[in-house]
Scaffold this motif. Structure first.
Motif, PDB file in Angstrom:
ATOM      1  N   ALA A   1      -0.900  18.085   7.723  1.00  0.00           N
ATOM      2  CA  ALA A   1      -1.991  18.511   6.837  1.00  0.00           C
ATOM      3  C   ALA A   1      -2.609  17.306   6.140  1.00  0.00           C
ATOM      4  CB  ALA A   1      -1.473  19.519   5.824  1.00  0.00           C
ATOM      5  N   ALA A   2      -1.767  16.366   5.677  1.00  0.00           N
ATOM      6  CA  ALA A   2      -2.262  15.173   4.983  1.00  0.00           C
ATOM      7  C   ALA A   2      -3.075  14.293   5.931  1.00  0.00           C
ATOM      8  CB  ALA A   2      -1.099  14.384   4.399  1.00  0.00           C
ATOM      9  N   GLN A   3      -2.684  14.251   7.202  1.00  0.00           N
ATOM     10  CA  GLN A   3      -3.384  13.420   8.186  1.00  0.00           C
ATOM     11  C   GLN A   3      -4.631  14.094   8.749  1.00  0.00           C
ATOM     12  OE1 GLN A   3      -0.243  12.735  11.019  1.00  0.00           O
ATOM     13  NE2 GLN A   3       0.587  10.973   9.902  1.00  0.00           N
ATOM     14  N   GLY A   4      -4.791  15.389   8.472  1.00  0.00           N
ATOM     15  CA  GLY A   4      -5.934  16.115   9.000  1.00  0.00           C
ATOM     16  C   GLY A   4      -5.711  16.688  10.385  1.00  0.00           C
ATOM     17  N   THR A   5      -4.497  16.535  10.927  1.00  0.00           N
ATOM     18  CA  THR A   5      -4.180  17.142  12.220  1.00  0.00           C
ATOM     19  C   THR A   5      -4.213  18.661  12.115  1.00  0.00           C
ATOM     20  OG1 THR A   5      -2.757  15.248  12.719  1.00  0.00           O
ATOM     21  CG2 THR A   5      -2.493  17.201  14.102  1.00  0.00           C
ATOM     22  N   LEU A   6      -3.743  19.167  10.980  1.00  0.00           N
ATOM     23  CA  LEU A   6      -3.883  20.581  10.646  1.00  0.00           C
ATOM     24  C   LEU A   6      -4.970  20.720   9.585  1.00  0.00           C
ATOM     25  CD1 LEU A   6      -0.145  21.701  10.376  1.00  0.00           C
ATOM     26  CD2 LEU A   6      -1.725  22.177  12.250  1.00  0.00           C
ATOM     27  N   THR A   7      -5.807  21.722   9.718  1.00  0.00           N
ATOM     28  CA  THR A   7      -6.885  21.950   8.756  1.00  0.00           C
ATOM     29  C   THR A   7      -6.434  23.002   7.752  1.00  0.00           C
ATOM     30  OG1 THR A   7      -8.541  21.472  10.454  1.00  0.00           O
ATOM     31  CG2 THR A   7      -9.289  22.632   8.476  1.00  0.00           C
ATOM     32  N   VAL A   8      -6.284  22.579   6.507  1.00  0.00           N
ATOM     33  CA  VAL A   8      -5.826  23.510   5.479  1.00  0.00           C
ATOM     34  C   VAL A   8      -6.907  23.686   4.421  1.00  0.00           C
ATOM     35  CG1 VAL A   8      -3.397  22.906   5.831  1.00  0.00           C
ATOM     36  CG2 VAL A   8      -4.718  21.706   4.078  1.00  0.00           C
ATOM     37  N   GLU A   9      -6.923  24.865   3.839  1.00  0.00           N
ATOM     38  CA  GLU A   9      -7.800  25.158   2.705  1.00  0.00           C
ATOM     39  C   GLU A   9      -6.900  25.549   1.540  1.00  0.00           C
ATOM     40  OE1 GLU A   9     -11.147  28.463   1.424  1.00  0.00           O
ATOM     41  OE2 GLU A   9     -11.262  27.578   3.432  1.00  0.00           O
ATOM     42  N   GLU A  10      -6.884  24.727   0.504  1.00  0.00           N
ATOM     43  CA  GLU A  10      -5.960  24.925  -0.608  1.00  0.00           C
ATOM     44  C   GLU A  10      -6.527  25.866  -1.658  1.00  0.00           C
ATOM     45  OE1 GLU A  10      -5.079  20.988  -2.031  1.00  0.00           O
ATOM     46  OE2 GLU A  10      -3.371  20.794  -0.653  1.00  0.00           O
ATOM     47  N   ALA A  11      -5.673  26.730  -2.171  1.00  0.00           N
ATOM     48  CA  ALA A  11      -6.029  27.636  -3.265  1.00  0.00           C
ATOM     49  C   ALA A  11      -5.087  27.377  -4.432  1.00  0.00           C
ATOM     50  CB  ALA A  11      -5.911  29.090  -2.803  1.00  0.00           C
ATOM     51  N   VAL A  12      -5.336  28.056  -5.547  1.00  0.00           N
ATOM     52  CA  VAL A  12      -4.515  27.832  -6.733  1.00  0.00           C
ATOM     53  C   VAL A  12      -3.207  28.608  -6.669  1.00  0.00           C
ATOM     54  CG1 VAL A  12      -6.448  27.262  -8.225  1.00  0.00           C
ATOM     55  CG2 VAL A  12      -5.737  29.655  -7.990  1.00  0.00           C
ATOM     56  N   ASN A  13      -3.155  29.690  -5.871  1.00  0.00           N
ATOM     57  CA  ASN A  13      -1.920  30.466  -5.770  1.00  0.00           C
ATOM     58  C   ASN A  13      -1.947  31.339  -4.513  1.00  0.00           C
ATOM     59  OD1 ASN A  13      -3.404  32.904  -6.453  1.00  0.00           O
ATOM     60  ND2 ASN A  13      -3.231  32.304  -8.600  1.00  0.00           N
ATOM     61  N   ASP A  14      -0.809  31.958  -4.240  1.00  0.00           N
ATOM     62  CA  ASP A  14      -0.674  32.773  -3.030  1.00  0.00           C
ATOM     63  C   ASP A  14      -1.528  34.033  -3.070  1.00  0.00           C
ATOM     64  OD1 ASP A  14       1.369  31.378  -1.390  1.00  0.00           O
ATOM     65  OD2 ASP A  14       2.651  31.701  -3.126  1.00  0.00           O
ATOM     66  N   GLU A  15      -1.666  34.640  -4.234  1.00  0.00           N
ATOM     67  CA  GLU A  15      -2.453  35.872  -4.315  1.00  0.00           C
ATOM     68  C   GLU A  15      -3.907  35.610  -3.946  1.00  0.00           C
ATOM     69  OE1 GLU A  15      -3.334  39.657  -7.287  1.00  0.00           O
ATOM     70  OE2 GLU A  15      -1.827  38.150  -7.826  1.00  0.00           O
ATOM     71  N   THR A  16      -4.446  34.481  -4.391  1.00  0.00           N
ATOM     72  CA  THR A  16      -5.810  34.120  -4.018  1.00  0.00           C
ATOM     73  C   THR A  16      -5.934  33.975  -2.509  1.00  0.00           C
ATOM     74  OG1 THR A  16      -6.187  32.994  -6.131  1.00  0.00           O
ATOM     75  CG2 THR A  16      -7.625  32.385  -4.304  1.00  0.00           C
ATOM     76  N   ASN A  17      -4.925  33.377  -1.887  1.00  0.00           N
ATOM     77  CA  ASN A  17      -4.953  33.219  -0.431  1.00  0.00           C
ATOM     78  C   ASN A  17      -4.971  34.566   0.290  1.00  0.00           C
ATOM     79  OD1 ASN A  17      -5.186  30.494   0.069  1.00  0.00           O
ATOM     80  ND2 ASN A  17      -2.993  30.115  -0.049  1.00  0.00           N
ATOM     81  N   LEU A  18      -4.183  35.521  -0.203  1.00  0.00           N
ATOM     82  CA  LEU A  18      -4.171  36.842   0.426  1.00  0.00           C
ATOM     83  C   LEU A  18      -5.530  37.520   0.303  1.00  0.00           C
ATOM     84  CD1 LEU A  18      -0.667  38.281  -0.537  1.00  0.00           C
ATOM     85  CD2 LEU A  18      -1.418  37.353   1.655  1.00  0.00           C
ATOM     86  N   ARG A  19      -6.175  37.348  -0.843  1.00  0.00           N
ATOM     87  CA  ARG A  19      -7.515  37.921  -1.016  1.00  0.00           C
ATOM     88  C   ARG A  19      -8.488  37.307  -0.006  1.00  0.00           C
ATOM     89  NH1 ARG A  19      -6.895  42.301  -3.937  1.00  0.00           N
ATOM     90  NH2 ARG A  19      -5.615  42.011  -5.792  1.00  0.00           N
ATOM     91  N   LYS A  20      -8.405  35.981   0.149  1.00  0.00           N
ATOM     92  CA  LYS A  20      -9.286  35.303   1.093  1.00  0.00           C
ATOM     93  C   LYS A  20      -9.002  35.748   2.525  1.00  0.00           C
ATOM     94  CE  LYS A  20     -10.123  31.035  -1.524  1.00  0.00           C
ATOM     95  NZ  LYS A  20      -9.964  29.548  -1.514  1.00  0.00           N
ATOM     96  N   LEU A  21      -7.731  35.950   2.829  1.00  0.00           N
ATOM     97  CA  LEU A  21      -7.372  36.430   4.169  1.00  0.00           C
ATOM     98  C   LEU A  21      -8.000  37.793   4.432  1.00  0.00           C
ATOM     99  CD1 LEU A  21      -5.666  36.104   6.782  1.00  0.00           C
ATOM    100  CD2 LEU A  21      -3.804  37.254   5.533  1.00  0.00           C
ATOM    101  N   LEU A  22      -7.896  38.694   3.477  1.00  0.00           N
ATOM    102  CA  LEU A  22      -8.460  40.032   3.643  1.00  0.00           C
ATOM    103  C   LEU A  22      -9.977  39.996   3.792  1.00  0.00           C
ATOM    104  CD1 LEU A  22      -6.224  41.903   1.047  1.00  0.00           C
ATOM    105  CD2 LEU A  22      -6.276  42.337   3.519  1.00  0.00           C
ATOM    106  N   PHE A  23     -10.628  38.977   3.181  1.00  0.00           N
ATOM    107  CA  PHE A  23     -12.074  38.817   3.317  1.00  0.00           C
ATOM    108  C   PHE A  23     -12.451  37.933   4.510  1.00  0.00           C
ATOM    109  CE2 PHE A  23     -12.189  40.190  -1.180  1.00  0.00           C
ATOM    110  CZ  PHE A  23     -13.214  41.111  -1.098  1.00  0.00           C
ATOM    111  N   ARG A  24     -11.432  37.573   5.327  1.00  0.00           N
ATOM    112  CA  ARG A  24     -11.636  36.790   6.545  1.00  0.00           C
ATOM    113  C   ARG A  24     -12.200  35.397   6.269  1.00  0.00           C
ATOM    114  NH1 ARG A  24     -10.856  40.335  10.828  1.00  0.00           N
ATOM    115  NH2 ARG A  24     -11.128  42.548  10.309  1.00  0.00           N
ATOM    116  N   ARG A  25     -11.805  34.822   5.150  1.00  0.00           N
ATOM    117  CA  ARG A  25     -12.219  33.459   4.861  1.00  0.00           C
ATOM    118  C   ARG A  25     -11.513  32.465   5.780  1.00  0.00           C
ATOM    119  NH1 ARG A  25     -13.892  32.417  -0.442  1.00  0.00           N
ATOM    120  NH2 ARG A  25     -13.680  30.215   0.122  1.00  0.00           N
ATOM    121  N   PHE A  26     -10.339  32.799   6.212  1.00  0.00           N
ATOM    122  CA  PHE A  26      -9.613  32.040   7.222  1.00  0.00           C
ATOM    123  C   PHE A  26      -8.687  33.011   7.947  1.00  0.00           C
ATOM    124  CE2 PHE A  26      -8.029  30.535   2.945  1.00  0.00           C
ATOM    125  CZ  PHE A  26      -7.122  31.567   2.745  1.00  0.00           C
TER     126      PHE A  26
END
Length: 269
Positions: free
Chosen positions: A164-189
């Motif tokens: 992730a640090a090298q950019g081999t994996l593309t990550v989108e960082e959020a402030v917490n896990d709940e925010t990530n689940l919301r984004k998943l449900l909205f198909r943000r990633f």
């Protein structure tokens, strides 16, 4: 503010009692006392990460329950102040009012910053995705064409963190896990990395509907189970605290306490 104290181990005490009394004396002398604390309390920084650490759970979650069981052996209580993760790390590691930060996963970088306690629970990460767009990856290479939801400052594995640090994996960082689940449900990633028990806890909250829960699937096997720890500040005082803490922890069956805690909150662990 530093504190100076003396304690005496009376020769008339039984050996086990003298040992426990000596350990309690070490941690009492090691803890920096501030006005907001009582002489029998240490102060720690943490992030809300239920069911491992959370104000709304019995004993502040599983890790909190383990912490309190060990400190109770030493006649101490804990005050846990909650912050966003990066702030919790900064405060816990550098603010002299705090003994440390928790729960922390060991990494080579953090080994240079912490005196790590004995393990206080375990974490197991999984991939979470939408069932109508399943993600099956036999290795991290299978994730390279995807955007992956992660939490800022979290460690997932040495290999994942490096890629992730090298950019081999593309990550989108959020402030917490709940925010990530919301984004998943909205198909943000298409996929997020999340602890299995954290996912279970969050989806059981009333803020997620039964339909939301039904949409999310998981896949495991990419991440090994890891232990969580209390990170004592990397100072001579922190080292004494860690040694006293670990000596007391040896008197407690922490794996049994973990199993009992999961049953206590209705989980099977």
């Amino acid at each position: 503010m530093g504190a100076y104290c003396m304690y005496e181990v009376k020769p008339t005490r039984p050996v086990a009692s003298r040992w426990r009394f000596a350990i309690a004396g070490i941690i009492m002398c090691a803890v920096s006392l501030v006005r907001a604390q009582t002489p029998q309390s240490i102060r720690l920084a943490g992030e809300e990460w239920p069911p491992y650490l959370a104000r709304g759970l019995p004993d502040d979650g599983l890790t909190g329950a383990m912490l309190r069981a060990v400190l109770d052996r030493l006649g101490y209580t804990a005050t846990i102040d909650y912050f966003p993760w990066r702030r919790a790390v900064e405060v816990g590691m550098h603010d002299p009012r705090y003994a440390g930060v928790m729960p922390v996963l060991r990494t080579p970088e953090r080994e240079k910053q912490c005196h790590f306690s004995t393990p206080l629970g375990r974490t197991s990460y999984v991939l979470a995705f939408l069932k109508d767009q399943p993600v099956r990856a036999g290795s991290l290479a299978g994730l390279r064409e995807l955007r992956i939801g992660t939490v800022s400052g979290y460690s997932y594995s040495a290999e994942f963190d490096t890629q992730a640090a090298q950019g081999t994996l593309t990550v989108e960082e959020a402030v917490n896990d709940e925010t990530n689940l919301r984004k998943l449900l909205f198909r943000r990633f298409p996929v997020v990395v999340i602890d299995r028990q954290v996912l279970r806890y969050l989806l059981a909250k009333p803020t997620f509907t039964p339909a939301d829960r039904e949409r999310i699937g998981t896949s495991d096997g990419l991440f090994r189970e890891r232990t969580m720890h209390l990170c004592f500040r990397r100072t001579s005082v922190g080292q004494m605290q860690q040694q006293a803490f670990d000596n007391a922890a040896r008197e407690i069956d922490l794996p049994r306490l973990e199993r009992e805690y999961w049953r206590r909150i209705g989980y099977d662990g």
